[in-house]
Design an enzyme around this catalytic site. Structure first.
Site, PDB file in Angstrom:
ATOM      1  N   GLU A 110     -20.199  -7.252  -2.915  1.00  0.00           N
ATOM      2  CA  GLU A 110     -18.797  -7.545  -2.596  1.00  0.00           C
ATOM      3  C   GLU A 110     -18.432  -8.975  -2.995  1.00  0.00           C
ATOM      4  O   GLU A 110     -17.323  -9.231  -3.446  1.00  0.00           O
ATOM      5  CB  GLU A 110     -18.536  -7.314  -1.110  1.00  0.00           C
ATOM      6  CG  GLU A 110     -17.118  -7.570  -0.662  1.00  0.00           C
ATOM      7  CD  GLU A 110     -16.102  -6.607  -1.277  1.00  0.00           C
ATOM      8  OE1 GLU A 110     -14.931  -6.692  -0.902  1.00  0.00           O
ATOM      9  OE2 GLU A 110     -16.465  -5.772  -2.142  1.00  0.00           O
ATOM     10  N   ASP A 155      -4.910  -9.553  -8.684  1.00  0.00           N
ATOM     11  CA  ASP A 155      -5.405  -8.643  -9.717  1.00  0.00           C
ATOM     12  C   ASP A 155      -4.352  -7.729 -10.341  1.00  0.00           C
ATOM     13  O   ASP A 155      -4.169  -7.700 -11.559  1.00  0.00           O
ATOM     14  CB  ASP A 155      -6.575  -7.817  -9.168  1.00  0.00           C
ATOM     15  CG  ASP A 155      -6.315  -7.226  -7.788  1.00  0.00           C
ATOM     16  OD1 ASP A 155      -5.246  -7.453  -7.222  1.00  0.00           O
ATOM     17  OD2 ASP A 155      -7.217  -6.534  -7.278  1.00  0.00           O
ATOM     18  N   GLU A 182       0.822  -1.208   0.000  1.00  0.00           N
ATOM     19  CA  GLU A 182       0.000   0.000   0.000  1.00  0.00           C
ATOM     20  C   GLU A 182       0.859   1.261   0.000  1.00  0.00           C
ATOM     21  O   GLU A 182       0.551   2.238  -0.697  1.00  0.00           O
ATOM     22  CB  GLU A 182      -0.943   0.001   1.202  1.00  0.00           C
ATOM     23  CG  GLU A 182      -1.970  -1.116   1.207  1.00  0.00           C
ATOM     24  CD  GLU A 182      -3.046  -0.957   0.134  1.00  0.00           C
ATOM     25  OE1 GLU A 182      -3.075   0.082  -0.553  1.00  0.00           O
ATOM     26  OE2 GLU A 182      -3.862  -1.888  -0.022  1.00  0.00           O
ATOM     27  N   GLU A 204     -13.278  -0.469  -9.724  1.00  0.00           N
ATOM     28  CA  GLU A 204     -12.713  -1.207 -10.852  1.00  0.00           C
ATOM     29  C   GLU A 204     -13.588  -1.241 -12.086  1.00  0.00           C
ATOM     30  O   GLU A 204     -13.088  -1.222 -13.219  1.00  0.00           O
ATOM     31  CB  GLU A 204     -12.371  -2.649 -10.427  1.00  0.00           C
ATOM     32  CG  GLU A 204     -11.063  -2.815  -9.692  1.00  0.00           C
ATOM     33  CD  GLU A 204     -11.063  -2.270  -8.280  1.00  0.00           C
ATOM     34  OE1 GLU A 204     -10.001  -2.136  -7.687  1.00  0.00           O
ATOM     35  OE2 GLU A 204     -12.174  -1.976  -7.735  1.00  0.00           O
TER      36      GLU A 204
END
Length: 271
Positions: free
Chosen positions: A250, A157, A22, A270
């Site tokens: 979700e 991803d 992150e 996304e």
């Protein structure tokens, strides 16, 4: 004002444990983007944001000091390895340093950053199955996969995106080769109609019929790869779910055609 504040007041010399992934994509990436814009727009700018980026990159680099070269999921900005460090890292985490570390290398002239990011990808890719698929979680000490599911969703991803963009930015043909092998495996084993499913990395069998909206990003990768028809199909299937529920669940189960017990919708971007 913002550049001046960051250069004079922000320090990364902290005894603080952070998410390596992150901080890389958000803080290091932000500093690099800010530096490039400041060079173009701010008169008298002297490169302060790049200096901060180099400092932060050096601290994140400590996470790669493992037997496999795979980064720890968390790192202490001052001391490196946390006292109670987990040895498990996702493929998305381990495979998503190429762009930031690569741009940092290009701007600073220190190509060790790019080589660390590249070596991390090769470390888990060399452990792939004969189907050219990797699992979702791997042990940074042993190199053994801990989760054998292969997916375009959570845990993997951004890895595919970084492979292709790594080739585009740095002309790294080996990353392109890995991308096309992965792309072919996804098309062959994971794709059914407009969705991509979680499958066993060794057998190619569908693990479950659950979908995560994080998989929506696959359409943008398809566009970047030139597969416009495939991307359109992906977008239309996900958009169909949006129309049906008013938002993306979700977790959605295509077998029951309903959201699972995880019924929230955090409005992921996304799609």
């Amino acid at each position: 004002m913002a550049v001046e504040h960051i250069s004079s007041s922000v320090s990364f010399d902290l005894d603080l444990e952070v998410s390596t992934f992150e901080v890389n994509i958000r803080v290091l990436g932000g500093l690099l983007g800010g530096h490039l814009h400041a060079e173009r727009l701010l008169e008298g700018y002297s490169g302060a944001l790049l200096e901060k980026a180099v400092d932060l990159g050096g601290r994140l680099r400590l996470a790669f000091a493992t037997p496999t070269g795979l980064p720890l999921s968390r790192v202490n900005l001052r001391r490196g390895k946390p006292e109670k460090a987990s040895t498990h890292v996702t493929i998305a985490e381990a495979g998503s340093f190429l762009l930031e570390f690569g741009v940092l290398s290009r701007l600073s002239g220190d190509w060790s950053f790019y080589e660390l990011a590249r070596s991390s990808i090769l470390s888990f890719w060399h452990r792939r199955s004969t189907l050219d698929m990797v699992g979702t979680t791997i042990d940074v000490d042993t190199g053994a996969f801990q989760d054998m599911q292969s997916t375009t969703g959570p845990g993997q991803d951004s890895f595919f995106e970084y492979l292709l963009k790594g080739y585009i930015l740095f002309d790294d043909v080996e990353m392109l080769d890995i991308f096309w092998k992965s792309y072919s495996a996804i098309e062959q084993h994971q794709t059914f109609e407009g969705f991509t499913y979680n499958v066993d990395m060794f057998r190619g069998h569908i693990s479950n019929t659950h979908l995560s909206p994080l998989s929506c990003v696959w359409a943008s990768v398809q566009i970047l790869a030139g597969d416009v028809a495939g991307a359109l199909r992906t977008v239309l299937y996900w958009y169909g779910l949006w129309l049906k529920h008013g938002a993306l669940p979700e977790v959605f189960d295509t077998k029951t055609e309903a959201p699972t017990s995880v019924r929230d919708s955090p409005l992921r971007p996304e799609l």
